[in-house]
Motif scaffolding. Structure first.
Motif, short mmCIF file in Angstrom:
data_model
loop_
_atom_site.label_atom_id
_atom_site.label_comp_id
_atom_site.label_asym_id
_atom_site.label_seq_id
_atom_site.Cartn_x
_atom_site.Cartn_y
_atom_site.Cartn_z
N LEU A 183 4.76 -6.53 -4.20
CA LEU A 183 4.33 -5.37 -4.84
C LEU A 183 3.46 -4.57 -4.01
CD1 LEU A 183 3.68 -6.69 -8.50
CD2 LEU A 183 5.52 -4.93 -7.61
N HIS A 184 3.69 -4.84 -2.72
CA HIS A 184 2.84 -4.15 -1.54
C HIS A 184 2.82 -2.59 -1.74
CE1 HIS A 184 1.76 -2.45 2.71
NE2 HIS A 184 2.86 -1.96 2.69
N MET A 185 3.99 -1.98 -2.11
CA MET A 185 4.20 -0.56 -2.29
C MET A 185 3.18 -0.05 -3.41
SD MET A 185 6.29 0.72 -0.22
CE MET A 185 6.82 2.35 -0.87
N GLU A 186 3.02 -0.93 -4.46
CA GLU A 186 2.18 -0.84 -5.72
C GLU A 186 0.64 -0.92 -5.48
OE1 GLU A 186 5.26 -2.23 -5.50
OE2 GLU A 186 6.34 -1.69 -6.99
N MET A 187 0.49 -1.48 -4.21
CA MET A 187 -1.13 -1.71 -4.02
C MET A 187 -1.77 -0.37 -3.32
SD MET A 187 -2.97 -4.79 -1.66
CE MET A 187 -4.47 -4.96 -1.43
N ARG A 188 -2.32 0.31 -4.37
CA ARG A 188 -2.76 1.72 -4.27
C ARG A 188 -3.84 2.10 -5.39
NH1 ARG A 188 1.61 5.59 -7.17
NH2 ARG A 188 1.59 4.60 -8.97
N THR A 247 -2.81 -10.31 5.42
CA THR A 247 -3.68 -9.12 5.76
C THR A 247 -3.41 -7.74 5.23
OG1 THR A 247 -3.65 -9.77 8.11
CG2 THR A 247 -4.14 -7.54 7.74
N HIS A 248 -4.28 -7.30 4.65
CA HIS A 248 -4.16 -5.94 3.80
C HIS A 248 -4.65 -4.66 4.68
CE1 HIS A 248 -3.40 -7.73 -0.06
NE2 HIS A 248 -4.47 -8.66 0.30
N GLY A 249 -4.17 -3.45 4.37
CA GLY A 249 -4.66 -2.48 4.96
C GLY A 249 -5.20 -1.46 4.00
N TYR A 303 -3.86 3.67 -0.11
CA TYR A 303 -2.81 2.58 -0.32
C TYR A 303 -2.79 1.46 0.83
CZ TYR A 303 0.23 4.68 3.45
OH TYR A 303 0.74 5.31 4.64
N CYS A 304 -2.13 0.29 0.67
CA CYS A 304 -2.20 -0.58 1.55
C CYS A 304 -1.26 -0.53 2.53
CB CYS A 304 -2.14 -1.98 0.74
SG CYS A 304 -1.96 -3.32 1.91
N ASN A 305 -1.39 -0.56 3.84
CA ASN A 305 -0.33 -0.33 4.83
C ASN A 305 0.10 -1.48 5.56
OD1 ASN A 305 -2.78 0.11 6.34
ND2 ASN A 305 -2.16 1.87 6.99
N TRP A 306 -0.52 -2.64 5.35
CA TRP A 306 0.05 -3.87 5.98
C TRP A 306 0.67 -4.66 5.07
CZ3 TRP A 306 -0.33 -5.70 11.12
CH2 TRP A 306 -1.03 -5.06 11.74
N PHE A 307 1.82 -5.03 5.14
CA PHE A 307 2.74 -5.42 4.23
C PHE A 307 2.28 -6.96 3.63
CE2 PHE A 307 6.24 -6.72 1.72
CZ PHE A 307 6.87 -5.52 1.25
N CYS A 308 2.15 -7.14 2.45
CA CYS A 308 1.19 -8.02 1.84
C CYS A 308 2.04 -8.89 0.78
CB CYS A 308 -0.04 -7.65 1.53
SG CYS A 308 -0.04 -6.41 0.27
N HIS A 309 2.89 -8.17 0.32
CA HIS A 309 3.36 -8.81 -0.98
C HIS A 309 4.70 -8.12 -1.37
CE1 HIS A 309 2.89 -9.60 -5.58
NE2 HIS A 309 2.20 -10.65 -5.28
CU1 CUA Z 1 -1.96 -5.24 0.54
CU2 CUA Z 1 -0.11 -4.32 1.57
#
Ligand code: CUA
Ligand code: K7E
Ligand code: RUQ
Ligand code: CA
Length: 628
Positions: free
Chosen positions: A615-620, A572-574, A607-613
């Motif tokens: 590189l989740h922190m970099e999903m922005r 899931t993404h946020g 940014y994405c706030n559902w932990f997904c990967h």
């Molecule tokens: Cu997409 Cu966290």
């Protein structure tokens, strides 16, 4: 050690001992309730009995046998717990706002919420749809007492998909489904009597106030009919023939004050004859009330052929049909009794061959403050005793014999619970599949059972093994405000989706908007400008959005539409825009959208706030807002 001190222990602190079971017992005794009969027969626990044999503990990685659907009370949500582990598995926002999923913020959830500004609710009674008296795993329905609504949760995606405001009434409390032949109707009790029309006239004519019983069509979620009743309405249940529903009334007096509603020794259960109500509507024998021209209203007040009123002791509360289909129990609350109604006699009652009290098969004492009753598959009933802080296990057939004058003991066991239980629920116990394995007691007070966390305490949902001859308390489960009720469904009945499907009606309106904009949600990353309205369409695949920047103008109304192209279960993404109060969940293969104003020129990160990967922190990405 504090943990070793039992409240009955001489060494227990005065607080612990006092809090034990005097707490509300004394209060309620003071409250008057002269007919409360303080001498409830007390039966001690049998010394030796067959032990329950349920496995209590689940090892890590083991799955629960039951889904528990818990009301979230005035938090406005519904929760899923695993039983017997009592682990909280999920929260389903319904009437509340939920920051994690964007419930109440996204366009799709606002649509379900009928674009009402209220994000409050008071859930009491979650109930799953049924076919032939068995759970069918399709929907869970839940009431909102606070804002007179009924909501439906889809059990494939476990999201709320419809909310209906019930017109002409205030405070939807009791809620149950039609069990047989299938859940065509959801029955909803409105508790409070109000003037009609409620427009500032007739407010002093208290005797003219009334409330209504409503039936909501389970598929369309439209109100199918309403029935005017005498008194008020508390809890309700339906039978196993599809012909009848019945509700308790604690205010036969029609009072608007506390003392007034306790004046009479008897209130009533009102029985609704569904066939006759449907026939009356078909024949055009109904009215409509201003504000809801499409809702047929029939008059079911005393004397009507559509209803029957059975007098039962003082201020009854819970209404529970036994899985044998023959009996239903009204729980006495201010009377230490339960009243057992023989549903097989209802036809004769409606045909005028019997008097109302003739359908009473038993009226026996179980203890102080009976609120709700659950059933196993062996003919036993389990009644919560709010004032005694106990579960009373009693045998239905023996209670009927005792009521007929036979010398039989109908009470099997009383078990202390902690403390002041409201609802209880057995596994599959309100269906034909009752299996008599577990009982949950939802205790309103936890007092000394958990580490203190300030003046506000958790409640205590206790797990009791009822598979043996003797009830055995096996687990204390703290819960947050205020799960009045729960429902325990075998896991074989529930088939949740692993991914969304692209044609899900839940986001059909958003998909339609994309189509109008010439956008293909599954591949396009596009910004569409329409005056000062900007629609930003983007995809997401872990760990990146389809756009790492988009540009709008100061003052624009921005709608961000995200389609999560990931096809992996659990990814899931946020989407969150910093300093904008904007966030939402986008499940795998889901489309979700959110609308906000871009008021501040400058760079605003999303940014994405559902932990997904990894590189989740970099999903922005950056939202660039140009000066107007
Ligand atoms: Cu997409 Cu966290
Ligand atoms: Cu008993 Cu609202 Cu079901 Cu609470 S009601 S306990
Ligand atoms: S970071 S893995 Cu915010 Cu410490 Cu989460
Ligand atoms: Ca009363």
């Amino acid at each position: 050690k504090l943990g070793d001190i039992q409240p009955d222990d001489e060494n227990a602190s005065e607080h612990v001992r006092f809090s034990r079971r005097l707490f509300l017992g004394s209060g309620a005794a003071l409250m008057g309730a002269a007919g409360m009969g303080l001498g409830g027969s007390l039966v001690s626990t049998p010394a030796k009995a067959a032990e329950g044999h349920n496995a209590v503990a689940l090892a890590p990685g083991e799955l629960d046998e039951y889904y528990g659907f818990w009301s979230g009370g005035h938090s406005g949500e519904v929760r899923i717990l695993g039983v017997p582990s009592m682990r909280e598995l999920m929260r389903i926002p319904v009437f509340n706002i939920d920051s994690a999923t964007g419930w109440g913020l996204t366009n799709e959830s606002k649509e379900v919420l009928n674009h009402k500004p209220w994000l409050t609710g008071d859930c009491h009674h979650p109930h799953m749809s049924m076919t032939d008296g068995k759970y069918d795993g399709k929907y869970v329905f839940i009431n909102d007492k606070a804002n007179s609504r009924v909501a439906r949760i889809r059990c494939d995606i476990m999201k709320t998909d419809k909310i209906t405001e019930i017109p002409n009434v205030q405070a939807i409390h009791g809620l149950r489904v039609q069990k047989v032949p299938y859940t065509k109707y959801v029955f909803a009790n409105a508790e409070y009597r109000i003037p009609h029309p409620n427009d500032g006239t007739g407010m002093d004519a208290i005797d003219k106030y009334y409330t209504m019983f409503s039936a909501v069509d389970a598929e369309s979620m439209k109100v199918a009919f309403q029935v005017i009743v005498d008194g008020n309405l508390d809890n309700t249940d339906a039978d196993y023939s599809g012909k009848y529903a019945f509700s308790t009334c604690y205010n036969t007096e029609g009072a608007v004050d506390l003392a007034g509603s306790m004046r009479l020794e008897r209130d009533h259960v009102v029985i609704f004859n569904i066939e006759r109500i449907e026939a009356a509507i078909k024949a055009g024998n109904y009215q409509t009330l201003p504000g809801a021209d499409d809702v047929p209203v029939v008059d079911g007040r005393t004397g009507s052929e559509l209803t029957a009123y059975v007098p039962v002791p003082k201020n009854p509360h819970g209404m529970n049909t036994a899985p044998d289909g023959r009996y239903a129990v009204a729980n006495g609350k201010l009377s230490p009794t339960v009243t057992v109604l023989d549903i097989q006699k209802f036809d004769d009652l409606f045909d005028g061959k019997l008097q109302p009290r003739d359908v009473v098969a038993a009226e026996v004492e179980v203890g102080l403050g009976p609120l709700h009753t659950a059933f196993d598959n062996r003919g036993n009933a389990y009644t919560t005793l709010f004032i005694d802080s106990q579960i009373c296990k009693w045998n239905l057939e023996n209670a009927i014999k005792a009521y007929q004058g036979e010398q039989v003991e109908y009470i099997v066991q009383k078990l202390d619970v902690h403390y002041q239980p409201g609802h209880n629920h057995t596994t599959m116990g309100e269906t034909r599949d009752a299996d008599g394995k577990w009982l949950i007691s939802l205790c309103k007070f936890s007092k000394d059972r958990f580490l203190p966390c300030g003046p506000l305490h958790a409640e205590n949902d206790q797990l009791i093994d009822i598979s043996g001859d003797e009830m055995k308390l096996v687990h204390d489960g703290p819960t947050y405000a205020e799960p009045h009720d729960c429902m325990l469904v075998h896991r074989s009945k529930v088939k949740p989706a692993k991914l969304w499907t692209r044609d899900d009606p839940y986001f059909a309106k958003t998909a339609e908007m994309a189509k109008q904009d010439g956008v293909t949600l599954e591949k396009d990353n596009k910004v569409i400008r329409d005056g000062n309205k900007v629609r930003v369409y983007m995809t997401s695949v872990a760990p990146a959005y389809g756009m790492d920047r988009f540009t709008v103008k100061q003052g624009d109304e921005v709608t961000v539409v995200i389609t999560n192209l990931d096809q992996i279960e659990d990814v899931t993404h946020g989407f969150c825009v910093v300093n904008h109060g904007v966030q939402m969940e986008i499940g795998p293969q889901q489309t979700a959208s959110i609308t906000f104003k871009a008021e501040q020129p400058g760079v605003h990160w999303y940014y994405c706030n559902w932990f997904c990967h990894a590189l989740h922190m970099e999903m922005r990405g950056r939202m660039i807002v140009e000066k107007a």
